[in-house]
Design a protein around this motif. Structure first.
Motif, PDB file in Angstrom:
ATOM      1  N   GLY A 147      28.782  27.295  44.753  1.00  8.90           N
ATOM      2  CA  GLY A 147      29.785  28.344  44.600  1.00  8.90           C
ATOM      3  C   GLY A 147      29.981  29.093  45.897  1.00  8.90           C
ATOM      4  N   ALA A 148      31.105  29.791  45.998  1.00  7.86           N
ATOM      5  CA  ALA A 148      31.355  30.588  47.193  1.00  7.86           C
ATOM      6  C   ALA A 148      30.453  31.812  47.157  1.00  7.86           C
ATOM      7  N   SER A 149      30.387  32.537  48.270  1.00  4.19           N
ATOM      8  CA  SER A 149      29.547  33.725  48.269  1.00  4.19           C
ATOM      9  C   SER A 149      30.159  34.751  47.313  1.00  4.19           C
ATOM     10  N   GLY A 150      29.284  35.429  46.584  1.00  6.88           N
ATOM     11  CA  GLY A 150      29.761  36.400  45.605  1.00  6.88           C
ATOM     12  C   GLY A 150      30.045  35.794  44.246  1.00  6.88           C
ATOM     13  N   SER A 151      29.690  34.512  44.076  1.00  5.74           N
ATOM     14  CA  SER A 151      29.961  33.876  42.790  1.00  5.74           C
ATOM     15  C   SER A 151      28.824  34.100  41.807  1.00  5.74           C
ATOM     16  N   GLY A 152      27.751  34.741  42.244  1.00  6.37           N
ATOM     17  CA  GLY A 152      26.651  35.046  41.333  1.00  6.37           C
ATOM     18  C   GLY A 152      25.531  34.028  41.364  1.00  6.37           C
ATOM     19  N   LYS A 153      25.659  32.998  42.194  1.00  9.04           N
ATOM     20  CA  LYS A 153      24.638  31.948  42.193  1.00  9.04           C
ATOM     21  C   LYS A 153      23.311  32.458  42.751  1.00  9.04           C
ATOM     22  N   SER A 154      23.371  33.286  43.777  1.00  3.45           N
ATOM     23  CA  SER A 154      22.125  33.805  44.351  1.00  3.45           C
ATOM     24  C   SER A 154      21.446  34.770  43.394  1.00  3.45           C
ATOM     25  N   ARG A 169      22.651  16.709  39.378  1.00  6.33           N
ATOM     26  CA  ARG A 169      23.742  17.362  38.660  1.00  6.33           C
ATOM     27  C   ARG A 169      24.132  18.634  39.380  1.00  6.33           C
ATOM     28  N   ILE A 170      25.379  19.020  39.195  1.00  8.71           N
ATOM     29  CA  ILE A 170      25.902  20.185  39.893  1.00  8.71           C
ATOM     30  C   ILE A 170      26.553  21.121  38.881  1.00  8.71           C
ATOM     31  N   ALA A 171      26.371  22.437  39.097  1.00  5.18           N
ATOM     32  CA  ALA A 171      27.154  23.406  38.339  1.00  5.18           C
ATOM     33  C   ALA A 171      27.980  24.192  39.336  1.00  5.18           C
ATOM     34  N   ILE A 172      29.282  24.280  39.088  1.00  7.50           N
ATOM     35  CA  ILE A 172      30.128  25.062  39.978  1.00  7.50           C
ATOM     36  C   ILE A 172      30.268  26.452  39.396  1.00  7.50           C
ATOM     37  N   MET A 173      29.973  27.460  40.217  1.00 11.97           N
ATOM     38  CA  MET A 173      30.036  28.843  39.745  1.00 11.97           C
ATOM     39  C   MET A 173      31.157  29.589  40.422  1.00 11.97           C
ATOM     40  N   ASP A 174      31.789  30.458  39.643  1.00  9.09           N
ATOM     41  CA  ASP A 174      32.828  31.308  40.216  1.00  9.09           C
ATOM     42  C   ASP A 174      32.844  32.614  39.435  1.00  9.09           C
ATOM     43  N   ALA A 175      32.775  33.718  40.132  1.00 13.36           N
ATOM     44  CA  ALA A 175      32.837  35.055  39.525  1.00 13.36           C
ATOM     45  C   ALA A 175      31.856  35.218  38.364  1.00 13.36           C
ATOM     46  N   GLY A 176      30.648  34.698  38.549  1.00 18.54           N
ATOM     47  CA  GLY A 176      29.608  34.873  37.541  1.00 18.54           C
ATOM     48  C   GLY A 176      29.667  33.869  36.401  1.00 18.54           C
ATOM     49  N   MET A 210      40.146  25.561  40.038  1.00 23.85           N
ATOM     50  CA  MET A 210      39.102  26.130  40.888  1.00 23.85           C
ATOM     51  C   MET A 210      38.101  25.054  41.303  1.00 23.85           C
ATOM     52  N   ALA A 211      37.634  24.271  40.311  1.00 26.20           N
ATOM     53  CA  ALA A 211      36.654  23.234  40.599  1.00 26.20           C
ATOM     54  C   ALA A 211      37.237  22.210  41.556  1.00 26.20           C
ATOM     55  N   ALA A 212      38.479  21.866  41.339  1.00 31.96           N
ATOM     56  CA  ALA A 212      39.117  20.862  42.176  1.00 31.96           C
ATOM     57  C   ALA A 212      39.253  21.350  43.609  1.00 31.96           C
ATOM     58  N   GLU A 213      39.679  22.592  43.742  1.00 34.29           N
ATOM     59  CA  GLU A 213      39.878  23.138  45.085  1.00 34.29           C
ATOM     60  C   GLU A 213      38.553  23.256  45.821  1.00 34.29           C
ATOM     61  N   PHE A 214      37.515  23.558  45.047  1.00 34.44           N
ATOM     62  CA  PHE A 214      36.242  23.815  45.711  1.00 34.44           C
ATOM     63  C   PHE A 214      35.566  22.540  46.165  1.00 34.44           C
ATOM     64  N   HIS A 254      26.488  26.735  49.142  1.00 36.32           N
ATOM     65  CA  HIS A 254      27.940  26.893  49.145  1.00 36.32           C
ATOM     66  C   HIS A 254      28.590  25.671  49.789  1.00 36.32           C
ATOM     67  N   ASP A 255      27.747  24.690  50.152  1.00 35.72           N
ATOM     68  CA  ASP A 255      28.216  23.513  50.881  1.00 35.72           C
ATOM     69  C   ASP A 255      28.333  22.351  49.897  1.00 35.72           C
TER      70      ASP A 255
END
Lengths: 307, 318
Positions: free
Chosen positions: A65-72, A232-239, A258-262, A221-222
């Motif tokens: 996920g991008a920074s601020g997506s809640g993953k950290s 397996r991957i989980a894509i996170m956005d805005a929590g 969102m997933a596609a763009e990311f 974020h890479d």
């Protein structure tokens, strides 16, 4: 939206082993880590929003996920540095939601590696073992084993500032594996390395983790890194968790814009559904010459980037 | 151009010399007059070291020195302990009731005039002696308490600024590896802030050794610190003994400063050497390409040579 997805994946992974394990009972089939409806708010702002995930034993799982997506924040809650506002974290059948970090059988490799600057490589690796009051010989044996594992035996007496970035990372990995944690957390594992080193260390890291057989959850974020390293991957956005799946699944059939763009470079077309049949739809777009026929499974996403 | 600078003293050099004279001339005169034969401080009557001899026979003065050193030592130890605790609370706990009030109140003794601190402490001690019978009489203990109160404020400022810079993830890593918060503090945080602890301790030591006003307020019979003795003897007319004592103190301070400088220079040289070693070692490892290694080495070399240059000019200046 994501729950059934993760569920089916877990069930299918377990069902392969089902025939041999039916006698052993239910607890064996439980996933290693269960995150149930975990929410975290900071001063009213939602950082992690009702996230649920199941991770089976031995899997390398990536939160992307991008920074601020809640993953950290999610990672820090697993390590015990933050307390969830609501929800439960269950590791190996035990509820660890309210355990402090020093009582959890989880170890973390920090983004900055967080090696103790006043200790040698050896002492760094031994630190966690010393906290368990193990006998000296056992600690030494374990430290040597770890040094061997990460090919750092000849640097055992160096201080962290005398090591290169890649070597520091290996020490950090050895330190977090020394206590044989049930779960290994990686926080942006390649974040502090330059580009050339990354590709090599990614493969090396996966090799070591698979050799040890530890369950592993990484945050990054890479997308390239997640694709190469994770099962397996989980894509996170805005929590939220937008999509969970294998790298191929996510790449081939992203379920949202969102997933596609990311996930990578894409072609995106907007269009109108002109025919809605039982097994496919036809979408017409003024950007394309011919109308596109798409199966229903993909059509639920309303976007198909790779056509 | 070189000839010109040789003949004419440049502007910056003049300023430098004037500044040094302003700072050190009084001390120089004091040192010279400590070897004065005469009993009168202002009249030169020939060279003698007799005042040094007399200094070491003056029991009152020696006792005052001992008292001052003892008070300074213990109050700076206590100030560092309290200061570390206060700094830890200020930097590590994000939110608690009255945090702003607490942090500004901690630094208040820095700007409080000594007279007020001394007077208020005296009133406190008197009131306490009247109501609970402790402290029974004022003396070394009350001076120690008074010095701890204002030294702790200085120590807190020094330590908290360092504590704020310490990488939090190192502490988190220790806890992640199974160390309790207390163990983490002792084994990980303390070694990281050790230089600040030393600085805070030295600052407190100097301040306590130097203090006259607060000590005179809260001291009682039998507890006289060095500044108090010097000050009272000045009122009766200075004896050259004080000059001799001051010379010895200057000698001790400059020796301490020189030793610190020497150790720091050695450490710096060793650090640079280590960097060079590390650089060679990076070259050998396959992680770094030779190109970046070369660049690194050139950078370190230039840093090292400029460092050498500074050193040479310094030794030339001496």
């Amino acid at each position: 939206m994501f729950k059934p997805d993760s569920h089916t994946a877990t069930v299918s992974a377990v069902s392969h082993k089902e025939p041999e394990k039916t006698v052993l009972g239910n607890s064996q089939d439980l996933p290693m880590l269960q995150i149930q409806n975990v929410t975290k708010t900071f001063d009213g702002a939602l950082a992690v929003d009702h996230v649920s995930l199941d991770i089976p034993k031995g899997e390398i799982f990536a939160l992307l996920g991008a920074s601020g997506s809640g993953k950290s924040t999610l990672l820090r809650m697993l390590a015990g540095f933050e307390k969830p506002t609501s929800g439960q974290i269950i590791l190996g059948g035990q509820d660890i939601t309210n355990l402090p970090p020093y009582e959890r059988p989880i170890n973390m490799m920090f983004q900055s590696y967080a090696l103790f600057p006043h200790m040698t490589v050896e002492q760094n690796i031994a630190y966690g073992l010393k906290q368990d009051n193990l006998p000296k010989q056992e600690i030494n044996a374990k430290v040597n084993e770890m040094l061997n594992l990460v090919h750092m035996t000849q640097y055992a007496r160096r201080k962290p500032h005398q090591l290169s970035g890649g070597q520091r990372q290996r020490v950090a990995l050895a330190r977090s594996l020394a206590k044989q944690p049930q779960l290994l957390l990686l926080d942006e594992p390649m974040g502090a390395l330059d580009k050339k080193l990354r590709t090599r260390m990614q493969l090396e890291l996966v090799e070591i983790i698979e050799q040890v057989g530890v369950t592993c959850l990484m945050v990054t974020h890479d997308q390239e890194e997640a694709m190469t390293m994770a099962h397996r991957i989980a894509i996170m956005d805005a929590g939220w968790i937008v999509q969970v799946g294998t790298p191929t699944d996510i790449y081939e059939t992203p379920n949202s814009r969102m997933a596609a763009e990311f996930i990578g470079s894409i072609n995106m077309f907007e269009g109108q559904i002109t025919q809605d049949e039982a097994d496919h739809v036809v979408i017409e777009s003024h950007l394309l010459n011919a109308p596109v026929r798409i199966g229903h499974g993909i059509a639920t996403a309303l976007e198909n980037p790779e056509v | 151009m070189t000839i010109k600078t040789k003949n004419k003293i440049s502007f910056s050099n003049t300023i430098l010399i004037l500044g040094l004279v302003f700072l050190y001339l009084p001390m120089l005169i004091l040192v010279i007059y400590s070897f004065n034969e005469s009993r009168l401080v202002t009249v030169w009557a020939g060279f003698s070291t007799k005042w040094y001899g007399e200094l070491f026979e003056d029991q009152q003065l020696l006792e005052a020195i001992g008292m001052s050193l003892k008070i300074a030592f213990w109050s700076s130890c206590m100030a560092v302990v309290l200061g570390t605790m206060a700094a830890f609370v200020m930097t590590r706990y994000n939110r608690f009731r009255g945090k702003t009030a607490f942090s500004s109140m901690i630094t208040a003794p820095l700007v409080m005039p000594d007279v007020i601190t001394g007077l208020s402490l005296l009133l406190l001690f008197v009131a306490m002696a009247n109501s609970i019978g402790w402290p029974e009489e004022r003396g070394m203990l009350t001076i120690w308490i008074a010095h701890v109160t204002f030294c702790a404020a200085y120590a807190t400022v020094v330590i908290s600024s360092r504590l704020r810079e310490v990488d939090r993830s190192i502490e988190e890593a220790a806890m992640d590896l199974g160390a309790t918060p207390f163990k983490t503090f002792i084994q990980i945080t303390l070694p990281g802030i050790a230089p600040a602890l030393a600085a805070g301790w030295l600052l407190s030591f100097t301040l306590s050794l130097d203090d006259l006003v607060i000590a005179s307020f809260v001291s009682g019979p039998g507890a006289t610190t060095l500044p108090m003795v010097v000050f009272s003897s000045v009122r009766l007319g200075i004896t050259p003994k004080i000059n001799a004592l001051a010379t010895l103190i200057i000698l001790a301070v400059s020796l301490a400063a020189f030793i610190t400088w020497w150790f720091m220079r050695r450490q710096e040289a060793r650090r640079l050497q280590m960097m060079q070693l590390g650089d060679d070692f990076f070259d050998e490892s396959e992680d770094e390409s030779t190109k970046t290694g070369d660049f690194e080495r050139r950078r370190i070399k230039s840093a090292y040579s400029s460092y050498k240059k500074v050193e040479r000019t310094e030794s030339a200046a001496v």
